[in-house]
Design a protein around this motif. Structure first.
Motif, PDB file in Angstrom:
ATOM      1  N   THR A 197       7.481   5.165   5.847  1.00  0.00           N
ATOM      2  CA  THR A 197       8.450   4.583   4.915  1.00  0.00           C
ATOM      3  C   THR A 197       7.902   4.358   3.502  1.00  0.00           C
ATOM      4  N   ILE A 198       6.578   4.210   3.357  1.00  0.00           N
ATOM      5  CA  ILE A 198       6.028   3.867   2.030  1.00  0.00           C
ATOM      6  C   ILE A 198       5.040   4.930   1.552  1.00  0.00           C
ATOM      7  N   CYS A 199       3.997   5.149   2.335  1.00  0.00           N
ATOM      8  CA  CYS A 199       2.999   6.150   1.918  1.00  0.00           C
ATOM      9  C   CYS A 199       3.444   7.512   2.441  1.00  0.00           C
ATOM     10  N   ARG A 200       4.632   7.950   2.000  1.00  0.00           N
ATOM     11  CA  ARG A 200       5.240   9.186   2.495  1.00  0.00           C
ATOM     12  C   ARG A 200       4.507  10.395   1.902  1.00  0.00           C
ATOM     13  N   THR A 229      -1.994   9.433  -9.824  1.00  0.00           N
ATOM     14  CA  THR A 229      -1.301  10.577  -9.206  1.00  0.00           C
ATOM     15  C   THR A 229      -1.505  10.548  -7.688  1.00  0.00           C
ATOM     16  N   PRO A 230      -0.982   9.506  -7.013  1.00  0.00           N
ATOM     17  CA  PRO A 230      -1.247   9.370  -5.571  1.00  0.00           C
ATOM     18  C   PRO A 230      -0.777  10.569  -4.756  1.00  0.00           C
ATOM     19  N   GLU A 231       0.297  11.197  -5.210  1.00  0.00           N
ATOM     20  CA  GLU A 231       0.849  12.315  -4.441  1.00  0.00           C
ATOM     21  C   GLU A 231      -0.096  13.525  -4.431  1.00  0.00           C
ATOM     22  N   ARG A 275       5.709   5.194  -2.222  1.00  0.00           N
ATOM     23  CA  ARG A 275       6.260   4.023  -2.930  1.00  0.00           C
ATOM     24  C   ARG A 275       5.163   2.985  -3.118  1.00  0.00           C
ATOM     25  N   CYS A 276       4.244   3.281  -4.001  1.00  0.00           N
ATOM     26  CA  CYS A 276       3.073   2.412  -4.168  1.00  0.00           C
ATOM     27  C   CYS A 276       3.470   1.004  -4.598  1.00  0.00           C
ATOM     28  N   ASP A 277       4.598   0.882  -5.281  1.00  0.00           N
ATOM     29  CA  ASP A 277       5.008  -0.453  -5.749  1.00  0.00           C
ATOM     30  C   ASP A 277       5.357  -1.381  -4.580  1.00  0.00           C
ATOM     31  N   GLN A 278       5.616  -0.807  -3.395  1.00  0.00           N
ATOM     32  CA  GLN A 278       5.944  -1.646  -2.227  1.00  0.00           C
ATOM     33  C   GLN A 278       4.784  -1.717  -1.228  1.00  0.00           C
ATOM     34  N   CYS A 279       3.646  -1.143  -1.572  1.00  0.00           N
ATOM     35  CA  CYS A 279       2.582  -0.959  -0.577  1.00  0.00           C
ATOM     36  C   CYS A 279       1.619  -2.148  -0.534  1.00  0.00           C
ATOM     37  N   PRO A 280       1.358  -2.682   0.672  1.00  0.00           N
ATOM     38  CA  PRO A 280       0.434  -3.814   0.779  1.00  0.00           C
ATOM     39  C   PRO A 280      -1.021  -3.415   0.505  1.00  0.00           C
ATOM     40  N   LEU A 281      -1.291  -2.100   0.449  1.00  0.00           N
ATOM     41  CA  LEU A 281      -2.673  -1.645   0.220  1.00  0.00           C
ATOM     42  C   LEU A 281      -2.899  -1.149  -1.216  1.00  0.00           C
ATOM     43  N   ALA A 282      -1.903  -1.317  -2.067  1.00  0.00           N
ATOM     44  CA  ALA A 282      -1.996  -0.740  -3.421  1.00  0.00           C
ATOM     45  C   ALA A 282      -3.234  -1.238  -4.173  1.00  0.00           C
ATOM     46  N   ALA A 283      -3.581  -2.518  -3.959  1.00  0.00           N
ATOM     47  CA  ALA A 283      -4.696  -3.089  -4.737  1.00  0.00           C
ATOM     48  C   ALA A 283      -6.036  -2.437  -4.411  1.00  0.00           C
ATOM     49  N   VAL A 284      -6.123  -1.819  -3.218  1.00  0.00           N
ATOM     50  CA  VAL A 284      -7.416  -1.230  -2.838  1.00  0.00           C
ATOM     51  C   VAL A 284      -7.354   0.297  -2.776  1.00  0.00           C
ATOM     52  N   CYS A 285      -6.240   0.876  -3.240  1.00  0.00           N
ATOM     53  CA  CYS A 285      -6.035   2.312  -3.050  1.00  0.00           C
ATOM     54  C   CYS A 285      -6.507   3.099  -4.273  1.00  0.00           C
ATOM     55  N   LYS A 286      -7.456   4.005  -4.042  1.00  0.00           N
ATOM     56  CA  LYS A 286      -8.018   4.777  -5.163  1.00  0.00           C
ATOM     57  C   LYS A 286      -7.038   5.857  -5.646  1.00  0.00           C
ATOM     58  N   ALA A 287      -6.223   6.400  -4.747  1.00  0.00           N
ATOM     59  CA  ALA A 287      -5.239   7.402  -5.188  1.00  0.00           C
ATOM     60  C   ALA A 287      -4.217   6.735  -6.095  1.00  0.00           C
ATOM     61  N   HIS A 288      -3.808   5.535  -5.742  1.00  0.00           N
ATOM     62  CA  HIS A 288      -2.867   4.794  -6.592  1.00  0.00           C
ATOM     63  C   HIS A 288      -3.507   4.523  -7.948  1.00  0.00           C
ATOM     64  N   ALA A 289      -4.767   4.114  -7.926  1.00  0.00           N
ATOM     65  CA  ALA A 289      -5.471   3.816  -9.187  1.00  0.00           C
ATOM     66  C   ALA A 289      -5.591   5.063 -10.059  1.00  0.00           C
ATOM     67  N   ALA A 319      -6.925   9.296   3.377  1.00  0.00           N
ATOM     68  CA  ALA A 319      -7.297  10.230   2.294  1.00  0.00           C
ATOM     69  C   ALA A 319      -6.895   9.648   0.945  1.00  0.00           C
ATOM     70  N   ARG A 320      -5.763   8.958   0.907  1.00  0.00           N
ATOM     71  CA  ARG A 320      -5.306   8.376  -0.364  1.00  0.00           C
ATOM     72  C   ARG A 320      -6.096   7.111  -0.705  1.00  0.00           C
ATOM     73  N   LEU A 321      -6.313   6.259   0.291  1.00  0.00           N
ATOM     74  CA  LEU A 321      -7.064   5.020   0.006  1.00  0.00           C
ATOM     75  C   LEU A 321      -8.400   5.343  -0.648  1.00  0.00           C
TER      76      LEU A 321
HETATM   77  S1  SF4 Z   1      -0.877   2.564  -2.735  1.00  0.00           S
HETATM   78 FE1  SF4 Z   1      -2.037   4.181  -1.737  1.00  0.00          FE
HETATM   79  S2  SF4 Z   1      -1.721   3.813   0.444  1.00  0.00           S
HETATM   80 FE2  SF4 Z   1      -0.141   2.678  -0.675  1.00  0.00          FE
HETATM   81  S3  SF4 Z   1       1.627   4.066  -0.824  1.00  0.00           S
HETATM   82 FE3  SF4 Z   1       0.417   4.356  -2.660  1.00  0.00          FE
HETATM   83  S4  SF4 Z   1      -0.913   6.066  -2.169  1.00  0.00           S
HETATM   84 FE4  SF4 Z   1      -0.163   5.268  -0.227  1.00  0.00          FE
END
Ligand code: SF4
Length: 339
Positions: free
Chosen positions: A190-193, A215-217, A198-212, A148-150
């Motif tokens: 542990t990361i996408c809680r 307001t991922p939460e 913790r988006c700064d530690q997430c290996p999927l941050a570059a492709v995550c639309k919620a992060h972009a 849902a976040r990606l």
């Molecule tokens: S970057 Fe996206 S998938 Fe990664 S922790 Fe943040 S919200 Fe979750």
């Protein structure tokens, strides 16, 4: 999803995988034992890793193989499960062990695993991918939240499950389903809680639309809350000679087959009497207020047994009744102090 996302996720998992007792470390030559994968997956439903870990060891020590578990009396399995909640899991676990033992081992496909008692879509896919290397789509609440976040899906998960499942299938399509499932389990824990990802530690941050979005939460949005119904009942405390009278609940339904205090049925609506000692316990679908009442003897026709208070742990009482007896005994201690 860009082609680099999955290799990045797997690389992160290989470097940071949680050391869990039922898990074979990534890259290991050892094949995971389906019994251990199954047992851990059933225990972990609605229960945390921290709670499950010591209980998992105790289970394995007592019943090291699925054949051992199948041969155990149901009452012993239920007693060993006490405190883990959701007791239908324990009854199905035992039933499933019997069927697996009769088959001569766990089936190795998602479809055949799903036909076993207590194994739903998620658990069948998890066992098939982790223990047997099948390409399966493993979707639990962690995976739902991550997907849902990606994709920054703006609707509550319960309204978009088929869409989330289809998007999740893309993550598992190119093999390594077992490692991907475990990588996503770790990521969700542990990361996408649920709170404070913790988006700064997430290996999927570059492709995550919620992060972009910044307001991922906010993803996935929560559905409107429904009020939890209230139920009320009475439990009888019947004590004689340092023993307490216990009964076994009916095999079907909530806390089915578990040891219990005798008492009334649980009913909706306002309490019949107020003011006496009571404990409150919140189940998934309702909250229960259980009023405690002392009785001298059990009713004549009531089947049950006298459990020595010094061996109360061995009865395998669910948390509700442990709380009730503790509250009662605390009151007794207080009364003794005042006297
Ligand atoms: S970057 Fe996206 S998938 Fe990664 S922790 Fe943040 S919200 Fe979750």
């Amino acid at each position: 999803m860009p082609a680099t996302a999955i290799p990045r996720l797997l690389d992160h998992y290989r470097r940071t995988a949680r050391d869990l007792p039922w898990r074979t470390p990534p890259g290991s030559d050892k094949t995971p034992d389906p019994y251990k994968v199954w047992l851990s997956e059933i225990m972990l439903q609605q229960t945390t890793v921290a709670t499950v870990t010591p209980r998992y060891w105790r289970f394995l020590e007592r019943w090291p193989t699925v054949d051992d578990l199948a041969a155990a009396p149901l009452e012993e399995v239920l007693a060993e499960w006490a405190g883990l909640g959701y007791y239908a899991r324990a009854r199905n676990l035992h039933l499933c062990a019997k069927q697996v033992a009769a088959l001569g081992g766990f089936p190795n496909t998602e479809a055949r695993l799903r036909a076993l008692p207590g194994i739903g879509d998620y658990t069948a896919a998890a066992i098939a991918s982790i223990a047997f290397g099948e390409t399966a789509t493993v979707v639990d609440t962690n995976v739902e939240r991550i997907v849902a976040r990606l994709h920054a899906i703006p609707r509550p998960i319960k309204n978009v499950r088929p869409k989330i499942r289809a998007l999740a299938a893309d993550l598992f399509a190119d093999g390594h389903a077992g490692d991907i499932a475990q990588a996503l389990m770790d990521l969700g824990a542990t990361i996408c809680r649920p709170k404070a990802p913790r988006c700064d530690q997430c290996p999927l941050a570059a492709v995550c639309k919620a992060h972009a979005s910044g307001t991922p939460e906010a993803y996935p949005p929560k559905p409107a809350k429904k009020d939890r119904p209230e139920r009320h009942g009475t439990a009888w405390i019947i004590e004689q000679d340092e023993a307490i009278f216990l009964v076994r609940r009916p095999g079907k339904g909530l806390l089915g087959g578990m040891a219990a205090l005798p008492g009334s049925d649980w009913q909706d609506g306002p309490p019949v009497q107020a003011g006496s000692l009571a404990v409150r316990h919140v189940f998934t679908h309702f909250a229960l207020t259980l009023r405690l009442e002392s009785r001298a003897t059990p009713p004549d026709e009531m089947e049950g047994w006298w459990q020595p208070i010094s061996h109360l742990d061995a009865a395998g009482l669910p948390t509700l009744y442990v709380k009730a007896i503790e509250a009662w005994r605390a009151l007794e201690r207080e009364a003794a102090l005042i006297a």
